[in-house]
Design a protein around this motif. Sequence first.
Motif, PDB file in Angstrom:
ATOM      1  N   SER B  99      13.203 -12.025 -22.468  1.00 18.70           N
ATOM      2  CA  SER B  99      13.592 -11.384 -23.731  1.00 18.70           C
ATOM      3  C   SER B  99      12.773 -10.141 -24.043  1.00 18.70           C
ATOM      4  O   SER B  99      13.156  -9.353 -24.899  1.00 18.70           O
ATOM      5  CB  SER B  99      13.413 -12.350 -24.908  1.00 18.70           C
ATOM      6  OG  SER B  99      14.110 -13.530 -24.681  1.00 18.70           O
ATOM      7  N   PHE B 100      11.621 -10.000 -23.378  1.00 19.50           N
ATOM      8  CA  PHE B 100      10.656  -8.979 -23.802  1.00 19.50           C
ATOM      9  C   PHE B 100      11.270  -7.578 -23.924  1.00 19.50           C
ATOM     10  O   PHE B 100      11.147  -6.916 -24.947  1.00 19.50           O
ATOM     11  CB  PHE B 100       9.466  -8.949 -22.840  1.00 19.50           C
ATOM     12  CG  PHE B 100       8.309  -8.140 -23.347  1.00 19.50           C
ATOM     13  CD1 PHE B 100       7.324  -8.707 -24.124  1.00 19.50           C
ATOM     14  CD2 PHE B 100       8.204  -6.777 -23.046  1.00 19.50           C
ATOM     15  CE1 PHE B 100       6.253  -7.968 -24.599  1.00 19.50           C
ATOM     16  CE2 PHE B 100       7.141  -6.023 -23.514  1.00 19.50           C
ATOM     17  CZ  PHE B 100       6.167  -6.617 -24.293  1.00 19.50           C
ATOM     18  N   GLY B 101      11.939  -7.148 -22.861  1.00 18.64           N
ATOM     19  CA  GLY B 101      12.511  -5.801 -22.872  1.00 18.64           C
ATOM     20  C   GLY B 101      13.539  -5.629 -23.984  1.00 18.64           C
ATOM     21  O   GLY B 101      13.605  -4.585 -24.634  1.00 18.64           O
ATOM     22  N   LEU B 102      14.325  -6.699 -24.213  1.00 21.37           N
ATOM     23  CA  LEU B 102      15.333  -6.632 -25.271  1.00 21.37           C
ATOM     24  C   LEU B 102      14.665  -6.538 -26.631  1.00 21.37           C
ATOM     25  O   LEU B 102      15.119  -5.817 -27.517  1.00 21.37           O
ATOM     26  CB  LEU B 102      16.216  -7.880 -25.205  1.00 21.37           C
ATOM     27  CG  LEU B 102      17.026  -8.018 -23.918  1.00 21.37           C
ATOM     28  CD1 LEU B 102      17.511  -9.441 -23.741  1.00 21.37           C
ATOM     29  CD2 LEU B 102      18.207  -7.051 -23.937  1.00 21.37           C
ATOM     30  N   VAL B 107      16.917  -5.395 -29.814  1.00 25.96           N
ATOM     31  CA  VAL B 107      18.112  -6.239 -29.827  1.00 25.96           C
ATOM     32  C   VAL B 107      17.815  -7.487 -30.659  1.00 25.96           C
ATOM     33  O   VAL B 107      16.827  -8.168 -30.421  1.00 25.96           O
ATOM     34  CB  VAL B 107      18.504  -6.643 -28.394  1.00 25.96           C
ATOM     35  CG1 VAL B 107      19.715  -7.559 -28.401  1.00 25.96           C
ATOM     36  CG2 VAL B 107      18.760  -5.403 -27.549  1.00 25.96           C
ATOM     37  N   ALA B 108      18.648  -7.778 -31.642  1.00 18.64           N
ATOM     38  CA  ALA B 108      18.345  -8.885 -32.565  1.00 18.64           C
ATOM     39  C   ALA B 108      18.691 -10.235 -31.952  1.00 18.64           C
ATOM     40  O   ALA B 108      19.353 -10.311 -30.920  1.00 18.64           O
ATOM     41  CB  ALA B 108      19.078  -8.681 -33.874  1.00 18.64           C
ATOM     42  N   ASN B 109      18.293 -11.305 -32.662  1.00 22.95           N
ATOM     43  CA  ASN B 109      18.175 -12.549 -31.939  1.00 22.95           C
ATOM     44  C   ASN B 109      19.366 -13.281 -31.368  1.00 22.95           C
ATOM     45  O   ASN B 109      19.307 -13.593 -30.202  1.00 22.95           O
ATOM     46  CB  ASN B 109      17.254 -13.536 -32.620  1.00 22.95           C
ATOM     47  CG  ASN B 109      16.558 -14.370 -31.537  1.00 22.95           C
ATOM     48  OD1 ASN B 109      17.043 -14.418 -30.416  1.00 22.95           O
ATOM     49  ND2 ASN B 109      15.460 -14.989 -31.850  1.00 22.95           N
ATOM     50  N   PRO B 110      20.421 -13.589 -32.062  1.00 19.17           N
ATOM     51  CA  PRO B 110      21.395 -14.396 -31.312  1.00 19.17           C
ATOM     52  C   PRO B 110      21.822 -13.687 -30.016  1.00 19.17           C
ATOM     53  O   PRO B 110      21.923 -14.301 -28.956  1.00 19.17           O
ATOM     54  CB  PRO B 110      22.556 -14.553 -32.286  1.00 19.17           C
ATOM     55  CG  PRO B 110      22.251 -13.685 -33.460  1.00 19.17           C
ATOM     56  CD  PRO B 110      20.823 -13.311 -33.413  1.00 19.17           C
ATOM     57  N   ALA B 116      19.343 -13.105 -22.507  1.00 22.86           N
ATOM     58  CA  ALA B 116      18.233 -13.631 -21.713  1.00 22.86           C
ATOM     59  C   ALA B 116      18.626 -14.914 -21.000  1.00 22.86           C
ATOM     60  O   ALA B 116      18.325 -15.112 -19.817  1.00 22.86           O
ATOM     61  CB  ALA B 116      17.020 -13.856 -22.608  1.00 22.86           C
ATOM     62  N   ARG B 117      19.320 -15.799 -21.721  1.00 19.79           N
ATOM     63  CA  ARG B 117      19.758 -17.047 -21.096  1.00 19.79           C
ATOM     64  C   ARG B 117      20.735 -16.781 -19.957  1.00 19.79           C
ATOM     65  O   ARG B 117      20.683 -17.425 -18.902  1.00 19.79           O
ATOM     66  CB  ARG B 117      20.423 -17.954 -22.128  1.00 19.79           C
ATOM     67  CG  ARG B 117      19.420 -18.733 -22.936  1.00 19.79           C
ATOM     68  CD  ARG B 117      20.098 -19.502 -24.071  1.00 19.79           C
ATOM     69  NE  ARG B 117      19.107 -19.854 -25.061  1.00 19.79           N
ATOM     70  CZ  ARG B 117      18.271 -20.890 -24.943  1.00 19.79           C
ATOM     71  NH1 ARG B 117      18.355 -21.682 -23.883  1.00 19.79           N
ATOM     72  NH2 ARG B 117      17.364 -21.135 -25.863  1.00 19.79           N
ATOM     73  N   TYR B 152      17.197  -5.942 -19.795  1.00 18.20           N
ATOM     74  CA  TYR B 152      17.323  -4.839 -20.759  1.00 18.20           C
ATOM     75  C   TYR B 152      18.106  -3.667 -20.190  1.00 18.20           C
ATOM     76  O   TYR B 152      18.162  -2.592 -20.779  1.00 18.20           O
ATOM     77  CB  TYR B 152      15.948  -4.416 -21.281  1.00 18.20           C
ATOM     78  CG  TYR B 152      15.012  -3.844 -20.255  1.00 18.20           C
ATOM     79  CD1 TYR B 152      14.260  -4.670 -19.451  1.00 18.20           C
ATOM     80  CD2 TYR B 152      14.861  -2.463 -20.102  1.00 18.20           C
ATOM     81  CE1 TYR B 152      13.384  -4.152 -18.501  1.00 18.20           C
ATOM     82  CE2 TYR B 152      14.003  -1.935 -19.170  1.00 18.20           C
ATOM     83  CZ  TYR B 152      13.265  -2.782 -18.372  1.00 18.20           C
ATOM     84  OH  TYR B 152      12.411  -2.265 -17.442  1.00 18.20           O
ATOM     85  N   ASN B 153      18.703  -3.930 -19.015  1.00 20.06           N
ATOM     86  CA  ASN B 153      19.714  -3.041 -18.468  1.00 20.06           C
ATOM     87  C   ASN B 153      19.245  -1.605 -18.206  1.00 20.06           C
ATOM     88  O   ASN B 153      19.844  -0.643 -18.669  1.00 20.06           O
ATOM     89  CB  ASN B 153      20.923  -3.024 -19.409  1.00 20.06           C
ATOM     90  CG  ASN B 153      22.165  -2.537 -18.708  1.00 20.06           C
ATOM     91  OD1 ASN B 153      22.219  -2.572 -17.470  1.00 20.06           O
ATOM     92  ND2 ASN B 153      23.132  -2.067 -19.460  1.00 20.06           N
TER      93      ASN B 153
END
Lengths: 274, 255
Positions: B99-102, B107-110, B116-117, B152-153
């Motif tokens: 998730s780090f890069g996002l 990028v917000a959570n949901p 990430a999943r 994070y593309n």
Amino acid sequence: MQDAVTISVAEAAGESRGAERWRLIWRNVFPFVVVGGLWEIVAWAGIFPQRLFPPLEQVAASFYQLTVSGILPHHAIETIFRLLSGFALAAVFGTIIGVLMGRSRRAEDILLPLVSIGAPIPGLAYAPLFLLWFGLGNFSSILLVGFVSAFPIIFNSWTGVKAVKEIWVRSAQSMGADDKRLFRYVILPGALPYILTGLRLGLAQAWRILVAVEMLAAVPWGLGWLIFGARKFLNTDAMLAGIVVIAIIGILLEKYVFQKIENYTVVRWGMTAK
Amino acid sequence: MQPIAIRDVSLNYDTPGGKVQGVTNVSIDIDASEFVCIVGPSGCGKSTLLNIIAGFLTPATGQISIGGKPVTGHGMDRGVVFQDFAQLFPWRTALGNVSFGLEMKGVANPERDRIAREQLRLVKLEKFTNSFPHHLSGGMQQRVAIARALAYNPSVLLMDEPFAALDAMTRDDMQRLLADVWKETRKTVIYVTHNVAEAVYLADRVVVMSAHPGTVKTVMKIDLPRPRDPLSVEFLDCQKQLMAHLGHNTNGVAH
Ligand SMILES: Nc1ncnc2c1ncn2[C@@H]1O[C@H](COP(=O)(O)OP(=O)(O)OP(=O)(O)O)[C@@H](O)[C@H]1O
Ligand SMILES: [Mg+2]
């Protein structure tokens, strides 16, 4: 048949776990039993007058009396208050200074020589100075405790920041972490094992200086005062009671503060040196 | 995506024992969406070159531009997977690492969690979402690192022997996965490897480097149709050619 085997294996495991636990408890208690036994022998052998070397039951009795009369708790609370205030100062400022030294070349150049010179000087040597500057009493003892216990915290936070792996920094940067977030999400957690070590050493330092300073600063209450004051009246049992309380507070802080924090962080992250 | 131009790049390391040559006069032009593998003997400067492209090392001479813009430092346009296992953050779970890069991107959570999943599922680690890195094997950690770089593309992927520590079967899976991801996302990829078969399987072009000084020896184009069959005659032939470029004795390679 299969079930029976499984169950008996489980039972055996449970039993051996119980035995294992008793062995562990025994291993922790054993040294105290030995020392306690030797103490009793010396106390009853009459080598020293009993006033100076009271048997354990007498220490326990006086511990009990001092506790129910509220005297010992009062001393303890005053001491804990000074200890935690001084230590809190050291923890906050020590960590900030140490991290700053680790992050900024300029801060390191300026502060490292000062810290290196200040650290090896025994804490008690600063005491008269603090008492002259800030007067007798709580304020100067807390300040001194904070000052002296800040040194190990500064050193360890500084080392910790320097020990943060370059590859973590690079990974974070390549994922777009700016300096602020790099600091919060990478440098701080990366340096945490060292910072915690520093805090532990700092607390030990705080104890050492506080007990002596309570006597010098002429505060009316406190375990240090109790221990030194008891000498005048040959109250060895009160002295020992004071020492026991210090040991108990120390163990409680270690078990319920430091170990808890560690288990929740560096142990869970596999960052402890093993 | 982004073309990469590497021009006359050299870098020496200053060590207490004197100057150590990292890379010398390396020039490579990489097209947008091209998959380039770099192979060469140990110590020839592959990691050094990758770190220069990533922006972590500044070359003594020469320059690099990505999408026409000169590289002056690290940037989110490049995702990096390092050679080192220890690149994951030990204080974050597999999911937290990916998730780090996002998170940095805002990028917000949901949404962040979902992406990430999904990335962890792609590298077959969905069962280990909440594990901390020290409870994962080296190969699993490396797979998390790949998921992390993809999540994070970034438009360019820089990978330094990411699969070297994996067992043969997992490595095959991961290579197939990477080929698929690349086909789908059309990222520009620079991929360092020791493994000749891996280079032939993945690359559009293979850059062969030589040691002392670390420089480009030849560039070999792999013109096999995708998806590639590692057991086909053409594949083995390519492998043999590449080995010859690397200076291996090729006797008995093509069975
Ligand atoms: N940080 C460093 N300091 C000094 N010398 C270095 C450093 N990193 C690499 N070198 C030297 O630069 C040369 C190239 O190293 P590099 O790590 O780029 O090789 P490599 O091709 O990635 O090797 P490998 O396949 O073993 O990973 C080597 O001679 C190495 O000793
Ligand atoms: Mg390398």
